[in-house]
Design a protein around this motif. Structure first.
Motif, PDB file in Angstrom:
ATOM      1  N   THR A 181       0.880  -1.175   0.000  1.00 11.70           N
ATOM      2  CA  THR A 181       0.000   0.000   0.000  1.00 11.70           C
ATOM      3  C   THR A 181       0.911   1.216   0.000  1.00 11.70           C
ATOM      4  OG1 THR A 181      -1.685  -1.203   1.261  1.00 11.70           O
ATOM      5  CG2 THR A 181      -1.869   1.185   1.194  1.00 11.70           C
ATOM      6  N   VAL A 182       1.119   1.798  -1.179  1.00 13.91           N
ATOM      7  CA  VAL A 182       2.177   2.786  -1.367  1.00 13.91           C
ATOM      8  C   VAL A 182       1.593   4.130  -1.804  1.00 13.91           C
ATOM      9  CG1 VAL A 182       4.310   3.332  -2.599  1.00 13.91           C
ATOM     10  CG2 VAL A 182       3.765   0.937  -2.040  1.00 13.91           C
ATOM     11  N   LEU A 183       1.870   5.174  -1.014  1.00 13.98           N
ATOM     12  CA  LEU A 183       1.487   6.541  -1.340  1.00 13.98           C
ATOM     13  C   LEU A 183       2.748   7.244  -1.814  1.00 13.98           C
ATOM     14  CD1 LEU A 183      -0.655   7.308   1.852  1.00 13.98           C
ATOM     15  CD2 LEU A 183      -1.341   6.108  -0.251  1.00 13.98           C
ATOM     16  N   THR A 184       2.791   7.672  -3.059  1.00 15.48           N
ATOM     17  CA  THR A 184       4.066   8.081  -3.649  1.00 15.48           C
ATOM     18  C   THR A 184       3.934   9.299  -4.549  1.00 15.48           C
ATOM     19  OG1 THR A 184       5.963   7.249  -4.933  1.00 15.48           O
ATOM     20  CG2 THR A 184       3.770   6.506  -5.624  1.00 15.48           C
ATOM     21  N   TYR A 185       5.029  10.048  -4.644  1.00 10.93           N
ATOM     22  CA  TYR A 185       5.170  11.098  -5.641  1.00 10.93           C
ATOM     23  C   TYR A 185       6.660  11.379  -5.797  1.00 10.93           C
ATOM     24  CZ  TYR A 185       2.948  14.313  -8.815  1.00 10.93           C
ATOM     25  OH  TYR A 185       2.502  14.916  -9.972  1.00 10.93           O
ATOM     26  N   THR A 241      10.053   9.331  -4.753  1.00  8.57           N
ATOM     27  CA  THR A 241      10.917   8.631  -5.698  1.00  8.57           C
ATOM     28  C   THR A 241      11.748   9.586  -6.560  1.00  8.57           C
ATOM     29  OG1 THR A 241       9.136   8.527  -7.341  1.00  8.57           O
ATOM     30  CG2 THR A 241       9.355   6.661  -5.828  1.00  8.57           C
ATOM     31  N   ALA A 242      11.963  10.819  -6.097  1.00  4.23           N
ATOM     32  CA  ALA A 242      12.743  11.779  -6.883  1.00  4.23           C
ATOM     33  C   ALA A 242      14.166  11.294  -7.132  1.00  4.23           C
ATOM     34  CB  ALA A 242      12.760  13.136  -6.188  1.00  4.23           C
ATOM     35  N   GLY A 243      14.704  10.467  -6.231  1.00  3.96           N
ATOM     36  CA  GLY A 243      16.019   9.889  -6.445  1.00  3.96           C
ATOM     37  C   GLY A 243      17.098  10.473  -5.561  1.00  3.96           C
ATOM     38  N   ASP A 291      19.948  11.802  -6.179  1.00  5.22           N
ATOM     39  CA  ASP A 291      20.643  13.007  -6.626  1.00  5.22           C
ATOM     40  C   ASP A 291      19.723  14.217  -6.774  1.00  5.22           C
ATOM     41  OD1 ASP A 291      23.138  11.663  -6.825  1.00  5.22           O
ATOM     42  OD2 ASP A 291      22.509  10.813  -8.762  1.00  5.22           O
ATOM     43  N   ALA A 292      18.473  14.091  -6.353  1.00  6.70           N
ATOM     44  CA  ALA A 292      17.492  15.171  -6.541  1.00  6.70           C
ATOM     45  C   ALA A 292      17.602  16.266  -5.499  1.00  6.70           C
ATOM     46  CB  ALA A 292      16.074  14.600  -6.532  1.00  6.70           C
ATOM     47  N   GLY A 293      18.353  16.022  -4.426  1.00  6.47           N
ATOM     48  CA  GLY A 293      18.390  16.983  -3.328  1.00  6.47           C
ATOM     49  C   GLY A 293      17.217  16.760  -2.384  1.00  6.47           C
ATOM     50  N   GLN A 294      16.778  17.829  -1.717  1.00  2.00           N
ATOM     51  CA  GLN A 294      15.704  17.696  -0.737  1.00  2.00           C
ATOM     52  C   GLN A 294      14.415  17.224  -1.404  1.00  2.00           C
ATOM     53  OE1 GLN A 294      17.561  20.441  -1.241  1.00  2.00           O
ATOM     54  NE2 GLN A 294      18.141  21.435   0.687  1.00  2.00           N
ATOM     55  N   ALA A 295      13.856  16.134  -0.871  1.00  2.00           N
ATOM     56  CA  ALA A 295      12.643  15.547  -1.458  1.00  2.00           C
ATOM     57  C   ALA A 295      11.935  14.759  -0.370  1.00  2.00           C
ATOM     58  CB  ALA A 295      13.004  14.651  -2.640  1.00  2.00           C
ATOM     59  N   LEU A 296      10.938  15.372   0.251  1.00  2.00           N
ATOM     60  CA  LEU A 296      10.289  14.795   1.421  1.00  2.00           C
ATOM     61  C   LEU A 296       9.287  13.701   1.047  1.00  2.00           C
ATOM     62  CD1 LEU A 296      11.343  17.635   2.369  1.00  2.00           C
ATOM     63  CD2 LEU A 296       9.348  17.725   3.882  1.00  2.00           C
ATOM     64  N   PHE A 320       8.778   4.832   5.497  1.00  2.00           N
ATOM     65  CA  PHE A 320       9.021   6.166   4.962  1.00  2.00           C
ATOM     66  C   PHE A 320      10.261   6.066   4.078  1.00  2.00           C
ATOM     67  CE2 PHE A 320       6.955   6.491   9.043  1.00  2.00           C
ATOM     68  CZ  PHE A 320       5.919   7.383   8.817  1.00  2.00           C
ATOM     69  N   SER A 321      10.061   6.212   2.772  1.00  2.00           N
ATOM     70  CA  SER A 321      11.118   5.912   1.815  1.00  2.00           C
ATOM     71  C   SER A 321      11.512   7.154   1.026  1.00  2.00           C
ATOM     72  CB  SER A 321      10.641   4.818   0.852  1.00  2.00           C
ATOM     73  OG  SER A 321      11.620   4.513  -0.110  1.00  2.00           O
ATOM     74  N   GLY A 322      12.808   7.451   1.012  1.00  2.00           N
ATOM     75  CA  GLY A 322      13.332   8.584   0.273  1.00  2.00           C
ATOM     76  C   GLY A 322      14.832   8.651   0.440  1.00  2.00           C
ATOM     77  N   HIS A 323      15.405   9.833   0.235  1.00  2.00           N
ATOM     78  CA  HIS A 323      16.852   9.990   0.400  1.00  2.00           C
ATOM     79  C   HIS A 323      17.135  11.220   1.272  1.00  2.00           C
ATOM     80  CE1 HIS A 323      17.889   6.668  -2.215  1.00  2.00           C
ATOM     81  NE2 HIS A 323      16.972   7.108  -3.064  1.00  2.00           N
ATOM     82  N   GLN A 324      17.293  12.400   0.676  1.00  2.00           N
ATOM     83  CA  GLN A 324      17.554  13.577   1.501  1.00  2.00           C
ATOM     84  C   GLN A 324      16.240  14.138   2.031  1.00  2.00           C
ATOM     85  OE1 GLN A 324      20.073  16.521  -0.297  1.00  2.00           O
ATOM     86  NE2 GLN A 324      19.878  17.963   1.388  1.00  2.00           N
ATOM     87  N   ASP A 325      16.187  14.353   3.370  1.00  2.59           N
ATOM     88  CA  ASP A 325      15.021  14.973   4.024  1.00  2.59           C
ATOM     89  C   ASP A 325      13.744  14.142   3.856  1.00  2.59           C
ATOM     90  OD1 ASP A 325      16.882  16.918   4.471  1.00  2.59           O
ATOM     91  OD2 ASP A 325      15.832  18.517   3.439  1.00  2.59           O
TER      92      ASP A 325
END
Length: 325
Positions: free
Chosen positions: A83-87, A126-128, A130-135, A151-156
């Motif tokens: 059950t994935v809520l994504t952008y 899912t910005a990736g 190298d995208a920088g801040q992406a909540l 909670f899945s992402g990279h920076q922030d």
């Protein structure tokens, strides 16, 4: 001796007791809505009791907002992995009007309503890397609780604003740089914190005079296999009075031997409160931690239990099964 805390849940419900969902969201059209935002928009304003929304498994790609007048929303996913809520917005991405989303505006999910609860859901950006801040999530509602969420992402990845309270139980949070940040009071209970590259786990901005910032209780700190030894800091202060405490947490070898970073400002060492109690694992190098951090005594650690930090400041979970038909 272990410092235990309450689970934050109400007593177990009677066997087979259920709660009927007020709305069902299903991407395949078998529910009341195919869009979670549409389901949230249909919730009556200014409620004082939970409104239960059940979300069937599926990938829901939409920016979702729980508005300020939508209190007591309780989301239950069918399965936290499916059950994935994504952008995929990010801070420097341009809006249709030509302005940037900015850090706070880049979130996939916004919580502005009070007494918000979510279980068994993935919140994803899912910005990736190298995208920088992406909540993945931006929490502005006064009180909220999360159980068995990802909670899945990279920076922030995970952000919560000043003066808010969160209880985060049995959750998975991943990221690269400052991936748990903000000025809230938050108690992370038996969570997994996964680093996706070298960087910093926390960037607290605890306001001056606020008693607590982030407390991690019995959490596990892990990293992707390719992450180098001693390459991830426990935290750095986004604001001078940052407060972060790790209580009986297991830390893998990726954790920096120094533990903490002053964000290239020695003055932060005088005001930030960074502490550990009985850290374990290859990353728990007490003898090499920065001199301005703290190793708590058992008596000092008693100030950082669930009851002291968050006990009556978050909406409680229900133990009943959510019935959808």
């Amino acid at each position: 001796m272990s410092l235990e805390s309450s689970s934050g849940a109400i007593p177990l419900a009677e066997e087979n007791k259920t709660i009927k969902a007020d709305a069902v969201v299903a991407s395949d059209g078998t529910g009341d809505f195919t869009s979670l935002q549409d389901a949230i928009n249909a919730v009556p304003n200014n409620r004082t009791k939970y409104y239960y929304i059940y979300i069937k498994k599926g990938i829901y790609k939409e920016v979702i907002t729980v508005p300020r007048n939508k209190d007591y929303i309780y989301l239950v996913g069918e399965n936290e992995a499916t059950t994935v809520l994504t952008y995929d917005n990010y801070a420097s991405r341009l809006k249709p009007d030509g302005s940037e989303y900015g850090t706070s505006g880049s979130a996939s999910f916004f919580v502005h309503g009070n007494n918000f609860v979510a279980e068994n859901i993935t919140f994803e950006n899912t910005a990736g890397i190298d995208a920088g801040q992406a909540l993945a999530i931006n929490i502005g509602g006064a009180r909220s609780s999360f159980r068995n969420c990802r909670f899945s992402g990279h920076q922030d990845t995970w952000y919560a604003g000043n003066g808010t309270y969160q209880y985060v139980k049995d959750c998975y949070i991943e990221g690269s740089v400052d991936f748990i940040f903000g000025g809230s009071t938050a108690f992370f209970d038996h969570c997994q914190l996964e680093s996706t590259r070298n960087g910093y786990i926390t960037a607290a901005s605890t306001p001056e005079g606020q008693t607590y910032g982030y407390v991690f209780h019995h959490c596990t700190l892990t990293a992707r296999p390719e992450i180098a030894k001693s390459s991830v800091y426990l935290g750095r202060p986004w604001r001078p009075n940052a407060k972060v405490v790790f209580v009986e947490c297991a830390m893998d070898k990726h954790i920096q031997q120094a533990g903490w970073h002053n964000w290239r400002n020695p003055d932060n060492e005088k005001t930030a409160f960074y502490a550990e109690y009985k850290s374990t694992g290859a990353g728990a190098r007490i003898d090499t931690r920065v001199s301005w951090s703290h190793q708590l005594t058992m008596e000092e650690a008693k100030s950082f239990t669930y009851e002291k930090v968050i006990g009556d400041q978050h909406p409680k979970f229900v133990e009943e099964k959510i019935q959808i038909n």
